[in-house]
Structures are given as C-alpha cells and as structure tokens.
Design an enzyme around this catalytic site. Structure first.
Site, mmCIF file in Angstrom:
data_model
loop_
_atom_site.group_PDB
_atom_site.id
_atom_site.type_symbol
_atom_site.label_atom_id
_atom_site.label_comp_id
_atom_site.label_asym_id
_atom_site.label_seq_id
_atom_site.Cartn_x
_atom_site.Cartn_y
_atom_site.Cartn_z
ATOM 1 N N ARG A 63 -8.951 9.223 -21.288
ATOM 2 C CA ARG A 63 -8.972 8.547 -19.979
ATOM 3 C C ARG A 63 -10.306 7.841 -19.749
ATOM 4 O O ARG A 63 -10.350 6.759 -19.159
ATOM 5 C CB ARG A 63 -8.664 9.556 -18.869
ATOM 6 C CG ARG A 63 -7.176 9.911 -18.884
ATOM 7 C CD ARG A 63 -6.832 11.007 -17.914
ATOM 8 N NE ARG A 63 -7.251 10.702 -16.546
ATOM 9 C CZ ARG A 63 -7.225 11.590 -15.565
ATOM 10 N NH1 ARG A 63 -6.792 12.819 -15.803
ATOM 11 N NH2 ARG A 63 -7.612 11.259 -14.358
ATOM 12 N N HIS A 113 -11.296 15.269 -5.606
ATOM 13 C CA HIS A 113 -10.919 15.903 -6.875
ATOM 14 C C HIS A 113 -11.924 15.653 -7.993
ATOM 15 O O HIS A 113 -11.589 15.778 -9.169
ATOM 16 C CB HIS A 113 -9.522 15.442 -7.293
ATOM 17 C CG HIS A 113 -8.444 15.876 -6.341
ATOM 18 N ND1 HIS A 113 -7.177 15.341 -6.323
ATOM 19 C CD2 HIS A 113 -8.459 16.824 -5.361
ATOM 20 C CE1 HIS A 113 -6.459 15.928 -5.373
ATOM 21 N NE2 HIS A 113 -7.216 16.819 -4.765
ATOM 22 N N GLY A 191 -0.915 4.952 -1.709
ATOM 23 C CA GLY A 191 -0.660 5.204 -3.134
ATOM 24 C C GLY A 191 -0.742 6.653 -3.543
ATOM 25 O O GLY A 191 -1.331 6.967 -4.577
ATOM 26 N N ALA A 235 -0.003 -1.705 -3.185
ATOM 27 C CA ALA A 235 -1.133 -1.638 -2.242
ATOM 28 C C ALA A 235 -1.979 -2.909 -2.261
ATOM 29 O O ALA A 235 -2.374 -3.404 -1.197
ATOM 30 C CB ALA A 235 -2.004 -0.421 -2.567
HETATM 31 C C1 BJW Z 1 1.726 2.849 -5.727
HETATM 32 C C2 BJW Z 1 1.507 1.836 -6.641
HETATM 33 C C3 BJW Z 1 0.979 0.669 -6.111
HETATM 34 C C4 BJW Z 1 2.295 3.450 -7.742
HETATM 35 N N1 BJW Z 1 0.705 0.600 -4.814
HETATM 36 N N2 BJW Z 1 1.482 2.747 -4.441
HETATM 37 C C5 BJW Z 1 -0.548 24.465 0.146
HETATM 38 C C6 BJW Z 1 0.796 24.468 -0.161
HETATM 39 C C7 BJW Z 1 1.214 24.514 -1.497
HETATM 40 C C8 BJW Z 1 0.297 24.545 -2.542
HETATM 41 C C9 BJW Z 1 -1.040 24.544 -2.235
HETATM 42 C C10 BJW Z 1 -1.445 24.508 -0.917
HETATM 43 N N3 BJW Z 1 -2.804 24.496 -0.899
HETATM 44 C C11 BJW Z 1 -3.248 24.519 -2.176
HETATM 45 C C12 BJW Z 1 -2.197 24.555 -3.017
HETATM 46 C C13 BJW Z 1 -2.260 24.600 -4.494
HETATM 47 C C14 BJW Z 1 -2.515 23.278 -5.140
HETATM 48 C C15 BJW Z 1 -1.367 22.334 -4.817
HETATM 49 O O1 BJW Z 1 -1.457 21.449 -4.020
HETATM 50 N N4 BJW Z 1 -0.244 22.524 -5.490
HETATM 51 C C16 BJW Z 1 0.925 21.653 -5.270
HETATM 52 C C17 BJW Z 1 1.248 20.875 -6.561
HETATM 53 C C18 BJW Z 1 2.080 22.473 -4.782
HETATM 54 N N5 BJW Z 1 -3.803 22.699 -4.731
HETATM 55 C C19 BJW Z 1 -4.926 23.065 -5.325
HETATM 56 O O2 BJW Z 1 -4.935 23.909 -6.200
HETATM 57 C C20 BJW Z 1 -6.203 22.425 -4.842
HETATM 58 N N6 BJW Z 1 -7.170 23.449 -4.594
HETATM 59 C C21 BJW Z 1 -7.147 24.199 -3.504
HETATM 60 O O3 BJW Z 1 -6.411 23.982 -2.581
HETATM 61 O O4 BJW Z 1 -8.057 25.218 -3.530
HETATM 62 C C22 BJW Z 1 -8.031 26.204 -2.521
HETATM 63 C C23 BJW Z 1 -8.880 27.376 -2.973
HETATM 64 C C24 BJW Z 1 -9.441 28.196 -2.003
HETATM 65 C C25 BJW Z 1 -10.203 29.288 -2.394
HETATM 66 C C26 BJW Z 1 -10.425 29.555 -3.740
HETATM 67 C C27 BJW Z 1 -9.867 28.755 -4.699
HETATM 68 C C28 BJW Z 1 -9.089 27.657 -4.323
HETATM 69 C C29 BJW Z 1 -6.815 21.536 -5.932
HETATM 70 C C30 BJW Z 1 -5.960 20.371 -6.254
HETATM 71 C C31 BJW Z 1 -6.561 19.592 -7.421
HETATM 72 C C32 BJW Z 1 -5.643 18.482 -7.898
HETATM 73 N N7 BJW Z 1 -6.154 17.886 -9.044
HETATM 74 C C33 BJW Z 1 -5.388 16.808 -9.693
HETATM 75 C C34 BJW Z 1 -5.666 16.764 -11.227
HETATM 76 C C35 BJW Z 1 -7.040 16.580 -11.628
HETATM 77 C C36 BJW Z 1 -7.503 15.147 -11.530
HETATM 78 C C37 BJW Z 1 -7.381 14.399 -12.820
HETATM 79 O O5 BJW Z 1 -7.066 14.922 -13.873
HETATM 80 O O6 BJW Z 1 -7.622 13.187 -12.726
HETATM 81 O O7 BJW Z 1 -5.666 15.567 -9.023
HETATM 82 S S1 BJW Z 1 -3.636 16.957 -9.533
HETATM 83 C C38 BJW Z 1 -3.305 15.251 -9.508
HETATM 84 O O8 BJW Z 1 -2.529 15.006 -8.323
HETATM 85 C C39 BJW Z 1 -4.675 14.554 -9.329
HETATM 86 C C40 BJW Z 1 -4.404 13.649 -8.148
HETATM 87 O O9 BJW Z 1 -5.602 13.364 -7.466
HETATM 88 C C41 BJW Z 1 -3.382 14.420 -7.336
HETATM 89 C C42 BJW Z 1 -2.550 13.578 -6.423
HETATM 90 O O10 BJW Z 1 -1.771 12.677 -7.157
HETATM 91 P P1 BJW Z 1 -1.510 11.238 -6.566
HETATM 92 O O11 BJW Z 1 -2.778 10.494 -6.448
HETATM 93 O O12 BJW Z 1 -0.701 11.349 -5.348
HETATM 94 O O13 BJW Z 1 -0.702 10.546 -7.778
HETATM 95 P P2 BJW Z 1 0.860 10.540 -8.077
HETATM 96 O O14 BJW Z 1 1.019 10.043 -9.465
HETATM 97 O O15 BJW Z 1 1.484 11.827 -7.739
HETATM 98 O O16 BJW Z 1 1.465 9.474 -7.037
HETATM 99 C C43 BJW Z 1 1.121 8.116 -7.088
HETATM 100 C C44 BJW Z 1 1.903 7.380 -5.993
HETATM 101 O O17 BJW Z 1 1.486 6.035 -5.983
HETATM 102 C C45 BJW Z 1 3.427 7.382 -6.220
HETATM 103 O O18 BJW Z 1 4.074 7.823 -5.022
HETATM 104 C C46 BJW Z 1 3.764 5.920 -6.512
HETATM 105 O O19 BJW Z 1 5.004 5.494 -5.966
HETATM 106 C C47 BJW Z 1 2.628 5.210 -5.849
HETATM 107 N N8 BJW Z 1 2.280 3.939 -6.476
HETATM 108 N N9 BJW Z 1 1.919 2.285 -7.906
HETATM 109 C C48 BJW Z 1 1.011 1.661 -4.007
HETATM 110 N N10 BJW Z 1 0.753 -0.384 -6.923
#
Ligand code: BJW
Length: 244
Positions: A63, A113, A191, A235
């Site tokens: 990446r 993140h 997005g 976007a």
């Molecule tokens: C367009 C387009 C165009 C395309 N124009 N649009 C509450 C409920 C349930 C679960 C949890 C909760 N709280 C916490 C959790 C657990 C967990 C979580 O959320 N799990 C769920 C999956 C259920 N969260 C965590 O673990 C977080 N930590 C935390 O809460 O810690 C608490 C804690 C307390 C005390 C001690 C310890 C912990 C951390 C989350 C970290 C996420 N990291 C990632 C990966 C690493 C980054 C990397 O490798 O680069 O981050 S996950 C991944 O998803 C990445 C992204 O930032 C994130 C979001 O994704 P995003 O940006 O939405 O991308 P996509 O691909 O999903 O969507 C793209 C969209 O764009 C699509 O809809 C397209 O249609 C659109 N699109 N082209 C406009 N041109």
C-alpha cells in the site's frame, strides 16, 4: 442541493476511503478493494500481526508503494476551502490513513485510524515516526532504538487495527467539537460504509445534540437512513457543489 452554512454553523466532516477513490486509492470493502482476497483479521488486527508480521508488512508495504504519484482530488480540496471559510468552526475527522487530506492542506484534522506513512515500535514508547519504506517481502523491520539497547523489537505500521484504542485525544477532540456546536452542528460523512465504530456512532451523536447530518457516498450504505440528507454520487463530483 446545497448545505446551508451561516456564521454560526459548525461543520464536523467524517471521511472514509471513498473520498480517495477518485485519486486512485482503493476502498476496503468494495469489489476490487484492499481486503479482497485477504482475511481481514489476518491483516488488520494485533492478533494477525502477532501471528504473521511478514504477511502484515507485505500488505502495508504494497500500500505504501501504491501511493507513489497519488494526489488529492477535488473533494479533498473542497474541504480545505471550507476549513478556510469556517476556521475553528470546522473539524475534519478522517478514518483514512493515506495522508491525502494533509497533502491537500487540511489542518484542523484528526486521524482516527493512524497513518500509513508512519511506523512505531511494538515495544518501546518512542513516538510514531515518518516511514515511507516499502519493505522487501521477506523483511519485518526492527526498531533501531531498541536495537541500540541490545533488544530486537518489531516495528509495526502506525495503524489502528480492530480491537485497538484510537490515538490519545482523538475522541476527546471530536466530542468537544460536537458538544460546543450543539444544534449548530452540521455533520457531513463522505465516502464511508458506516460499519466501523466509533466513527459510525457520530451520526447518532449529531442527532443527540440536535444537529443536522449529511452523507455523500457513491452507493447507499446500510446506515443511510440515519442521515437527514443523502447525496449519492462520486465525492469529487458532488462535494464541491454542495459546499458553495
Ligand atoms: C465512494 C466513492 C466515491 C466508493 N465517492 N463514495 C460498537 C459496535 C460494534 C463494534 C464495535 C463498537 N465499538 C468498537 C467496535 C469494534 C470495532 C468495530 O467497529 N467493529 C465493526 C466492524 C463491527 N472497532 C474497533 O475495534 C475500533 N477500536 C475501538 O473501538 O477501540 C475501543 C477500545 C477501548 C478500550 C480498549 C481497547 C479498545 C478500531 C477500528 C479500527 C479500524 N481500522 C481499519 C483498518 C486499518 C486501517 C488500514 O489498514 O488502512 O480502518 S478498518 C477499515 O474500515 C479502515 C477504515 O478506516 C475503516 C472504515 O472503512 P471505510 O472508510 O468506510 O471504507 P469502506 O471500504 O468500508 O467504504 C467505502 C465507501 O465509499 C463505500 O460505501 C463506497 O460506496 C464509497 N465510495 N467510491 C464517494 N468515489
């Protein structure tokens, strides 16, 4: 359609991978996205890194290499212009690690993140440092500072993986902004699929303070009904016109 912004409006912007799609950065969950062909837990969790650091470093090194020549697009630039108009009544919370908002000139920004072009030590408390290296496939880099003390400690990308806390102060800054803004808050998500917390909870927080929420996304995500206004489209095409 335009977002009504007057002299008291506070705008909190949340961006996800979709805002960078038109710059050529793949999203995560779309077809052809970064996670296609990957077990998410293997490349985006501390357990995955512990089990196979070489695999994880290969994923992030690819990446890093793929960012060569990637530039911010019209949507990143529109947010910089909005920030210039609003000053401290603007905050950008990005889930993206690609650095494109900073490259465009955004300053009032928190990276929820982490950052792709930074590394940190898995052992010592050395501050995360700039690291653009795309390591060779068989290399998991070691911390030079620890090595100086005779200890071998792995470096890791400065990325927030699942189950990890967000960087210190990030949520506090967002929560303070939301509570200061109150009913004057406009929350604009761009997005993002709205699947990952705590970012996914910001639309609820907006409703709780009486603010207004907007979503700009290519497709209608599962959480679209939580927003007051939804604009479907790329976007870089939709955003500049919404913010004039
Ligand atoms: C367009 C387009 C165009 C395309 N124009 N649009 C509450 C409920 C349930 C679960 C949890 C909760 N709280 C916490 C959790 C657990 C967990 C979580 O959320 N799990 C769920 C999956 C259920 N969260 C965590 O673990 C977080 N930590 C935390 O809460 O810690 C608490 C804690 C307390 C005390 C001690 C310890 C912990 C951390 C989350 C970290 C996420 N990291 C990632 C990966 C690493 C980054 C990397 O490798 O680069 O981050 S996950 C991944 O998803 C990445 C992204 O930032 C994130 C979001 O994704 P995003 O940006 O939405 O991308 P996509 O691909 O999903 O969507 C793209 C969209 O764009 C699509 O809809 C397209 O249609 C659109 N699109 N082209 C406009 N041109």
């Amino acid at each position: 359609m335009r977002i009504a912004i007057d002299n008291s409006t506070h705008v909190l912007v949340l961006t996800g991978a979709g805002i960078s799609a038109e710059s050529g950065v793949p999203t995560f969950r779309d077809a052809g996205g970064l996670w296609e062909g990957h077990d998410v837990t293997a490349v985006a969790s501390p357990e995955g890194f512990e089990a196979d650091p070489l695999l994880v470093w290969r994923f992030y090194s690819q990446r890093r290499a793929a960012m060569t020549g990637i530039e911010p697009n019209a949507a990143h630039r529109a947010l910089v212009e909005l920030e210039h108009r609003l000053g401290d009544r603007f905050l950008l919370a990005t889930q993206n690690v690609d650095g494109l908002h900073a490259a465009a000139g955004s300053e009032r920004m928190v990276e929820m993140h982490g950052g792709l072009m930074r590394s940190r030590c898995t052992r010592c408390d050395r501050h995360p440092f700039a690291d653009t290296t795309a390591y060779k496939p068989n290399v998991a880099p070691l911390c030079g500072q620890c090595r100086g003390r005779g200890v071998d400690a792995l470096l890791r990308p400065d990325i927030v993986w699942f189950g990890e806390r967000l960087p210190a102060g990030v949520l506090d800054r967002i929560e303070a902004f939301v509570s200061t803004a109150g009913r004057r808050l406009v929350f604009l998500a761009i997005g993002t699929s709205g699947l990952v917390h705590p970012a996914a909870g910001l639309v609820d927080a907006t409703r709780q303070v009486g603010g207004t929420s907007w979503l700009v996304n290519l497709e209608r995500p599962a959480n679209a009904s939580q927003f007051d206004h939804v604009v479907l489209g790329p976007a870089a095409h939709e955003l500049p016109g919404l913010l004039v």
